[in-house]
Design a protein around this motif. Structure first.
Motif, PDB file in Angstrom:
ATOM      1  N   PRO A 133      32.678  12.118  16.001  1.00 31.71           N
ATOM      2  CA  PRO A 133      32.291  12.113  14.580  1.00 31.71           C
ATOM      3  C   PRO A 133      31.292  10.996  14.287  1.00 31.71           C
ATOM      4  O   PRO A 133      31.297   9.949  14.931  1.00 31.71           O
ATOM      5  N   ILE A 134      30.456  11.226  13.305  1.00 27.80           N
ATOM      6  CA  ILE A 134      29.423  10.255  12.956  1.00 27.80           C
ATOM      7  C   ILE A 134      30.054   8.941  12.490  1.00 27.80           C
ATOM      8  O   ILE A 134      29.406   7.880  12.555  1.00 27.80           O
ATOM      9  N   THR A 135      31.299   8.970  12.074  1.00 30.74           N
ATOM     10  CA  THR A 135      31.979   7.746  11.670  1.00 30.74           C
ATOM     11  C   THR A 135      32.256   6.814  12.856  1.00 30.74           C
ATOM     12  O   THR A 135      32.672   5.669  12.662  1.00 30.74           O
ATOM     13  N   ASP A 136      32.024   7.290  14.088  1.00 28.65           N
ATOM     14  CA  ASP A 136      32.143   6.447  15.289  1.00 28.65           C
ATOM     15  C   ASP A 136      30.831   5.743  15.631  1.00 28.65           C
ATOM     16  O   ASP A 136      30.745   5.064  16.669  1.00 28.65           O
ATOM     17  N   ASN A 150      20.148  17.107  16.496  1.00 30.55           N
ATOM     18  CA  ASN A 150      20.566  17.541  17.833  1.00 30.55           C
ATOM     19  C   ASN A 150      19.624  18.616  18.376  1.00 30.55           C
ATOM     20  O   ASN A 150      19.859  19.811  18.231  1.00 30.55           O
ATOM     21  N   ALA A 151      18.520  18.142  18.993  1.00 27.61           N
ATOM     22  CA  ALA A 151      17.576  19.000  19.737  1.00 27.61           C
ATOM     23  C   ALA A 151      16.693  19.824  18.801  1.00 27.61           C
ATOM     24  O   ALA A 151      16.909  19.919  17.588  1.00 27.61           O
ATOM     25  N   GLY A 152      15.637  20.390  19.386  1.00 27.53           N
ATOM     26  CA  GLY A 152      14.814  21.401  18.731  1.00 27.53           C
ATOM     27  C   GLY A 152      14.076  20.968  17.490  1.00 27.53           C
ATOM     28  O   GLY A 152      13.700  21.803  16.665  1.00 27.53           O
ATOM     29  N   GLY A 153      13.853  19.650  17.290  1.00 32.26           N
ATOM     30  CA  GLY A 153      13.164  19.188  16.099  1.00 32.26           C
ATOM     31  C   GLY A 153      14.032  19.152  14.861  1.00 32.26           C
ATOM     32  O   GLY A 153      13.519  19.056  13.734  1.00 32.26           O
ATOM     33  N   SER A 154      15.347  19.197  15.017  1.00 33.46           N
ATOM     34  CA  SER A 154      16.257  19.208  13.863  1.00 33.46           C
ATOM     35  C   SER A 154      16.370  17.833  13.226  1.00 33.46           C
ATOM     36  O   SER A 154      15.978  16.815  13.803  1.00 33.46           O
ATOM     37  N   VAL A 155      16.941  17.800  12.023  1.00 34.02           N
ATOM     38  CA  VAL A 155      17.099  16.562  11.267  1.00 34.02           C
ATOM     39  C   VAL A 155      18.580  16.260  11.089  1.00 34.02           C
ATOM     40  O   VAL A 155      19.374  17.157  10.800  1.00 34.02           O
ATOM     41  N   ALA A 156      18.966  15.002  11.292  1.00 36.22           N
ATOM     42  CA  ALA A 156      20.332  14.553  11.026  1.00 36.22           C
ATOM     43  C   ALA A 156      20.411  14.118   9.572  1.00 36.22           C
ATOM     44  O   ALA A 156      19.854  13.087   9.187  1.00 36.22           O
ATOM     45  N   ASP A 157      21.086  14.920   8.734  1.00 37.96           N
ATOM     46  CA  ASP A 157      21.217  14.625   7.310  1.00 37.96           C
ATOM     47  C   ASP A 157      22.486  13.808   7.065  1.00 37.96           C
ATOM     48  O   ASP A 157      23.601  14.288   7.304  1.00 37.96           O
ATOM     49  N   PHE A 158      22.296  12.567   6.578  1.00 36.13           N
ATOM     50  CA  PHE A 158      23.407  11.681   6.255  1.00 36.13           C
ATOM     51  C   PHE A 158      23.737  11.777   4.772  1.00 36.13           C
ATOM     52  O   PHE A 158      22.879  12.083   3.945  1.00 36.13           O
ATOM     53  N   ASN A 159      24.984  11.468   4.437  1.00 39.21           N
ATOM     54  CA  ASN A 159      25.404  11.461   3.040  1.00 39.21           C
ATOM     55  C   ASN A 159      24.710  10.342   2.265  1.00 39.21           C
ATOM     56  O   ASN A 159      24.332   9.307   2.826  1.00 39.21           O
ATOM     57  N   THR A 160      24.561  10.550   0.954  1.00 36.30           N
ATOM     58  CA  THR A 160      24.038   9.513   0.075  1.00 36.30           C
ATOM     59  C   THR A 160      24.949   8.297   0.137  1.00 36.30           C
ATOM     60  O   THR A 160      26.173   8.419   0.137  1.00 36.30           O
ATOM     61  N   GLY A 161      24.339   7.105   0.215  1.00 38.03           N
ATOM     62  CA  GLY A 161      25.100   5.872   0.325  1.00 38.03           C
ATOM     63  C   GLY A 161      25.190   5.342   1.742  1.00 38.03           C
ATOM     64  O   GLY A 161      25.725   4.252   1.962  1.00 38.03           O
ATOM     65  N   SER A 162      24.647   6.116   2.706  1.00 38.21           N
ATOM     66  CA  SER A 162      24.661   5.669   4.096  1.00 38.21           C
ATOM     67  C   SER A 162      23.670   4.533   4.309  1.00 38.21           C
ATOM     68  O   SER A 162      22.548   4.560   3.784  1.00 38.21           O
ATOM     69  N   GLY A 217      24.842  21.854  12.409  1.00 39.43           N
ATOM     70  CA  GLY A 217      26.199  21.765  11.900  1.00 39.43           C
ATOM     71  C   GLY A 217      26.682  20.338  11.783  1.00 39.43           C
ATOM     72  O   GLY A 217      25.968  19.383  12.095  1.00 39.43           O
ATOM     73  N   SER A 218      27.912  20.179  11.330  1.00 38.38           N
ATOM     74  CA  SER A 218      28.487  18.853  11.103  1.00 38.38           C
ATOM     75  C   SER A 218      28.738  18.123  12.421  1.00 38.38           C
ATOM     76  O   SER A 218      29.159  18.737  13.414  1.00 38.38           O
ATOM     77  N   ASN A 219      28.473  16.817  12.414  1.00 37.82           N
ATOM     78  CA  ASN A 219      28.663  15.952  13.589  1.00 37.82           C
ATOM     79  C   ASN A 219      27.862  16.427  14.802  1.00 37.82           C
ATOM     80  O   ASN A 219      28.229  16.133  15.936  1.00 37.82           O
ATOM     81  N   GLU A 220      26.769  17.137  14.550  1.00 42.03           N
ATOM     82  CA  GLU A 220      25.816  17.485  15.606  1.00 42.03           C
ATOM     83  C   GLU A 220      24.652  16.495  15.485  1.00 42.03           C
ATOM     84  O   GLU A 220      23.919  16.509  14.501  1.00 42.03           O
ATOM     85  N   VAL A 237      28.674   5.432   5.777  1.00 43.61           N
ATOM     86  CA  VAL A 237      28.443   6.676   6.522  1.00 43.61           C
ATOM     87  C   VAL A 237      29.745   7.464   6.571  1.00 43.61           C
ATOM     88  O   VAL A 237      30.734   7.032   7.169  1.00 43.61           O
ATOM     89  N   LYS A 238      29.733   8.632   5.958  1.00 44.57           N
ATOM     90  CA  LYS A 238      30.922   9.484   5.903  1.00 44.57           C
ATOM     91  C   LYS A 238      30.692  10.829   6.578  1.00 44.57           C
ATOM     92  O   LYS A 238      31.593  11.354   7.235  1.00 44.57           O
ATOM     93  N   THR A 239      29.492  11.383   6.387  1.00 43.12           N
ATOM     94  CA  THR A 239      29.213  12.703   6.959  1.00 43.12           C
ATOM     95  C   THR A 239      27.789  12.739   7.512  1.00 43.12           C
ATOM     96  O   THR A 239      26.920  11.961   7.112  1.00 43.12           O
ATOM     97  N   GLU A 240      27.575  13.655   8.436  1.00 48.35           N
ATOM     98  CA  GLU A 240      26.237  13.937   8.980  1.00 48.35           C
ATOM     99  C   GLU A 240      26.209  15.397   9.367  1.00 48.35           C
ATOM    100  O   GLU A 240      27.185  15.940   9.879  1.00 48.35           O
ATOM    101  N   LYS A 241      25.066  16.022   9.129  1.00 49.29           N
ATOM    102  CA  LYS A 241      24.907  17.437   9.479  1.00 49.29           C
ATOM    103  C   LYS A 241      23.514  17.659  10.039  1.00 49.29           C
ATOM    104  O   LYS A 241      22.517  17.306   9.410  1.00 49.29           O
TER     105      LYS A 241
END
Length: 295
Positions: free
Chosen positions: A173-176, A228-240, A70-73, A52-56
Motif C-alpha cells: 500500500p502507498i501508506t508504506d 505503474n508502467a505505460g506512461g501512467s500517472v500516480a494520483d495521490f489524495n489531496t493533502g499528500s 488501479g489503487s496502490n498500483e 498520504v492516504k490513497t494512490e491510484k
C-alpha cells in the motif's frame, strides 16, 4: 527470497512536448554529478511522508491510457541519463543507452499475457534506444528484445528486463512509502544491481553492466514515485506531501547539482500528480539532493 521470471513491464519514453502539469515525463528534479565525475550508485528514499492516504494509477491520454491501473498500483524508479557514448551502442549514431532500476507493485507475467503477477517486485529494465538501422527484423544484440522502430531515429528500441525478486505478495500500500528505499548501482566490467529495502529487509536484482555499459556514462539520476508502467500517472489524495532524497556515490564529497525541471532531463514517461517544491543539494560523506512535492 523468492525469484520470478522477467516481468512483462514496460516504461514509457518521455514525451516532453505533450506533458501535463505533473511530476515526471521530463518535469522532475534530477541529480547531476560534479563535472568530470561518474555515478556508481544512486539511492532514493522518502525521509518525510505526511497526509498520504490513497494512490491510484490512472491512464494518460498522450500515452494511450496505458499502464497497470488501479489503487496502490505505482512504481519507484531510479533512472539514469540517456548515454550516447555507450560502447554497447556499437558505434551507431543517435543510439542511447538507458537503465531503469524499478520497483513495481504489479506486473504482467509476460509480454504476451494480460495476466498479472499480483506481486510487488524489483528488477532492472535496460535499453538501447535507436539501435542500428531498422530493417524489419530483429537487429538487437543478444540479451535484448526488439521493441520496434524508434519514434525519432532510423534504428530500433532494444529493451529487456532482468528476472525479478519478489518483495511481497500483493501490492504494497502507498501508506508504506516512508518505509521503502530503492537504490541502483553500476560497475564497469561487473554487475549492476537494483535493491529495494523495505523495513529492514533488502531485495536485489542484477544484470551484467556490459549490456548497456551504463557505468561508463552515468552522470545523472532521477528518482520518484510514479505511475505503474505505460506512461501512467500516480494520483495521490489531496493533502499528500512527500520529501524525496536522492543520495549518490561519485567518488567525491562535492555537492551535486539539482537540475531544474525546465531542462527536460528526466528520462521516464510515468508521472505523479504532485507539485514540486524547492530542491537543495548537500555535499560531504553522502552527497545528495532533496526536494518536496505535494498535492
Amino acid at each position: 527470497m523468492e525469484c520470478a521470471e522477467a516481468p512483462g513491464y514496460r516504461s514509457a519514453l518521455p514525451k516532453a512536448k505533450v506533458r501535463e502539469q505533473t511530476v515526471g515525463n521530463g518535469s522532475d528534479y534530477v541529480v547531476q554529478a560534479p563535472s568530470g565525475s561518474l555515478l556508481s550508485a544512486a539511492a532514493g528514499s522518502f525521509p518525510t511522508v505526511t497526509g498520504v492516504k490513497t494512490e491510484k494509477s490512472a491512464g494518460v491520454a498522450a500515452f494511450g491510457d496505458g499502464g497497470i491501473l488501479g489503487s496502490n498500483e505505482y512504481t519507484l524508479q531510479v533512472n539514469t541519463n540517456f548515454d550516447s557514448s555507450s560502447a554497447a551502442c556499437n558505434g551507431y549514431s543517435g543510439c542511447f543507452a538507458w537503465q531503469q532500476y524499478v520497483m513495481s507493485t504489479n506486473t504482467p507475467v509476460s509480454l504476451t499475457s494480460n495476466q498479472l503477477t499480483n506481486k510487488t517486485e524489483v528488477f532492472i529494465e535496460y535499453w538501447l534506444i535507436n539501435y542500428g538501422v531498422d530493417n524489419g527484423s530483429n537487429i538487437c544484440p543478444s540479451g535484448f528484445i526488439d521493441g520496434g522502430a524508434d519514434a525519432e531515429g532510423p534504428g530500433d528500441d532494444c529493451v529487456q528486463n532482468t528476472k525479478a525478486t519478489v518483495i511481497a505478495n500483493g501490492q504494497l500500500p502507498i501508506t508504506d512509502l516512508a518505509s521503502l528505499k530503492l537504490s541502483g548501482s553500476a560497475k564497469a566490467g561487473g554487475t549492476d544491481a537494483a535493491t529495494v529495502t523495505f523495513d529492514t529487509e533488502a531485495y536485489t536484482a542484477t544484470v551484467s553492466d556490459s549490456l548497456t555499459d551504463i557505468a561508463s556514462g552515468w552522470t545523472q539520476a532521477e528518482f520518484n514515485v510514479l505511475g505503474n508502467a505505460g506512461g501512467s500517472v500516480a494520483d495521490f489524495n489531496t493533502g499528500s506531501s512527500v520529501t524525496v532524497n536522492v543520495a549518490v556515490t561519485d567518488g567525491s564529497t562535492t555537492a551535486p547539482t539539482c537540475i531544474s525541471p525546465s531542462k527536460d532531463d528526466g528520462t521516464t514517461g510515468e508521472t505523479n500528480n504532485l507539485t514540486l517544491g524547492k530542491c537543495t543539494a548537500t555535499g560531504g560523506a553522502t552527497p545528495s539532493i532533496q526536494f518536496t512535492e505535494s498535492h
